[in-house]
Design an enzyme around this catalytic site. Structure first.
Site, PDB file in Angstrom:
ATOM      1  N   ASP A  35      -3.803   8.001   5.708  1.00 34.95           N
ATOM      2  CA  ASP A  35      -3.007   6.852   5.274  1.00 34.95           C
ATOM      3  C   ASP A  35      -2.797   5.929   6.483  1.00 34.95           C
ATOM      4  O   ASP A  35      -2.531   6.406   7.583  1.00 34.95           O
ATOM      5  CB  ASP A  35      -1.667   7.330   4.725  1.00 34.95           C
ATOM      6  CG  ASP A  35      -0.922   6.246   3.972  1.00 34.95           C
ATOM      7  OD1 ASP A  35      -0.528   5.250   4.603  1.00 34.95           O
ATOM      8  OD2 ASP A  35      -0.728   6.405   2.755  1.00 34.95           O
ATOM      9  N   ILE A  36      -2.915   4.624   6.281  1.00 30.26           N
ATOM     10  CA  ILE A  36      -2.749   3.684   7.398  1.00 30.26           C
ATOM     11  C   ILE A  36      -1.278   3.488   7.773  1.00 30.26           C
ATOM     12  O   ILE A  36      -0.988   2.924   8.815  1.00 30.26           O
ATOM     13  CB  ILE A  36      -3.422   2.319   7.125  1.00 30.26           C
ATOM     14  CG1 ILE A  36      -2.809   1.631   5.916  1.00 30.26           C
ATOM     15  CG2 ILE A  36      -4.922   2.466   6.978  1.00 30.26           C
ATOM     16  CD1 ILE A  36      -3.202   0.174   5.769  1.00 30.26           C
ATOM     17  N   ASN A  92       2.280   8.936  -7.076  1.00 31.43           N
ATOM     18  CA  ASN A  92       3.193   7.883  -7.527  1.00 31.43           C
ATOM     19  C   ASN A  92       2.548   7.194  -8.721  1.00 31.43           C
ATOM     20  O   ASN A  92       1.352   6.897  -8.696  1.00 31.43           O
ATOM     21  CB  ASN A  92       3.446   6.864  -6.415  1.00 31.43           C
ATOM     22  CG  ASN A  92       4.163   7.474  -5.229  1.00 31.43           C
ATOM     23  OD1 ASN A  92       5.021   8.323  -5.386  1.00 31.43           O
ATOM     24  ND2 ASN A  92       3.785   7.054  -4.037  1.00 31.43           N
ATOM     25  N   GLY A  98       6.767   3.332  -6.543  1.00 34.90           N
ATOM     26  CA  GLY A  98       6.191   3.090  -5.228  1.00 34.90           C
ATOM     27  C   GLY A  98       4.678   3.017  -5.196  1.00 34.90           C
ATOM     28  O   GLY A  98       4.101   2.922  -4.120  1.00 34.90           O
ATOM     29  N   GLN A  99       4.018   3.046  -6.362  1.00 42.52           N
ATOM     30  CA  GLN A  99       2.562   2.921  -6.355  1.00 42.52           C
ATOM     31  C   GLN A  99       2.202   1.482  -6.019  1.00 42.52           C
ATOM     32  O   GLN A  99       2.683   0.547  -6.658  1.00 42.52           O
ATOM     33  CB  GLN A  99       1.963   3.313  -7.713  1.00 42.52           C
ATOM     34  CG  GLN A  99       0.445   3.323  -7.704  1.00 42.52           C
ATOM     35  CD  GLN A  99      -0.156   3.753  -9.043  1.00 42.52           C
ATOM     36  OE1 GLN A  99       0.537   3.909 -10.038  1.00 42.52           O
ATOM     37  NE2 GLN A  99      -1.468   3.951  -9.046  1.00 42.52           N
ATOM     38  N   HIS A 105      -4.446   8.380  -6.963  1.00 48.57           N
ATOM     39  CA  HIS A 105      -4.553   8.995  -5.641  1.00 48.57           C
ATOM     40  C   HIS A 105      -3.395   9.954  -5.418  1.00 48.57           C
ATOM     41  O   HIS A 105      -2.302   9.761  -5.933  1.00 48.57           O
ATOM     42  CB  HIS A 105      -4.605   7.951  -4.527  1.00 48.57           C
ATOM     43  CG  HIS A 105      -3.436   7.017  -4.460  1.00 48.57           C
ATOM     44  ND1 HIS A 105      -3.258   5.967  -5.349  1.00 48.57           N
ATOM     45  CD2 HIS A 105      -2.389   6.956  -3.609  1.00 48.57           C
ATOM     46  CE1 HIS A 105      -2.159   5.302  -5.033  1.00 48.57           C
ATOM     47  NE2 HIS A 105      -1.598   5.896  -3.978  1.00 48.57           N
ATOM     48  N   HIS A 107      -1.134  11.822  -2.439  1.00 55.33           N
ATOM     49  CA  HIS A 107      -0.714  11.837  -1.041  1.00 55.33           C
ATOM     50  C   HIS A 107      -0.519  13.305  -0.650  1.00 55.33           C
ATOM     51  O   HIS A 107       0.192  14.035  -1.352  1.00 55.33           O
ATOM     52  CB  HIS A 107       0.638  11.132  -0.863  1.00 55.33           C
ATOM     53  CG  HIS A 107       0.634   9.685  -1.197  1.00 55.33           C
ATOM     54  ND1 HIS A 107       0.596   8.708  -0.225  1.00 55.33           N
ATOM     55  CD2 HIS A 107       0.672   9.044  -2.387  1.00 55.33           C
ATOM     56  CE1 HIS A 107       0.626   7.521  -0.815  1.00 55.33           C
ATOM     57  NE2 HIS A 107       0.667   7.698  -2.123  1.00 55.33           N
TER      58      HIS A 107
END
Length: 119
Positions: A35-36, A92, A98-99, A105, A107
């Site tokens: 994750d960035i 999410n 919070g998506q 995907h 997390h």
């Protein structure tokens, strides 16, 4: 069409290689990358290569690929050595949860204490 790459989807562009990512694992059906904006010492996203807007729609349409995402999440935890201490897998669903990228995907978060309930 569901399942097909979307030209305006960030994650579809990562799958195609048009946008770079720090890929940690790749299978025939999934890509996992860091994750960035990590929320834990280990924060890896596992995405299906097919496009569905969220985990629930992926599970209905492609249950085998949904299982692949979960299996890869567990493998990431093992590879990152957070398996024994504990980790969280989060899907999410919807902007209110919070998506921000509407491509299914998971997390994978770990490497620190993860309080409950989350944030």
């Amino acid at each position: 069409m569901a399942g097909e790459p979307q030209s305006d989807c960030l994650f579809c562009k990562i799958v195609s290689g048009a946008i770079p990512a720090t890929v940690v694992r790749e299978t025939e059906t999934t890509v996992a990358f860091r994750d960035i904006n990590p929320q834990a010492p280990t924060h890896v996203l596992v995405i299906p290569k097919v496009h569905y807007p969220d985990g629930a729609s992926l599970a209905v349409a492609e249950p085998g690929i949904a299982a692949d995402v979960l299996r890869e999440a567990g493998q990431i935890a093992a590879d990152e050595k957070i398996e024994e201490y504990g980790y969280r897998i989060v899907f999410n669903t919807g902007a209110g949860a919070g998506q921000t990228v509407f491509h299914a995907h998971a997390h994978v978060l770990g490497g620190r204490g993860l309080q409950w309930p989350p944030g």
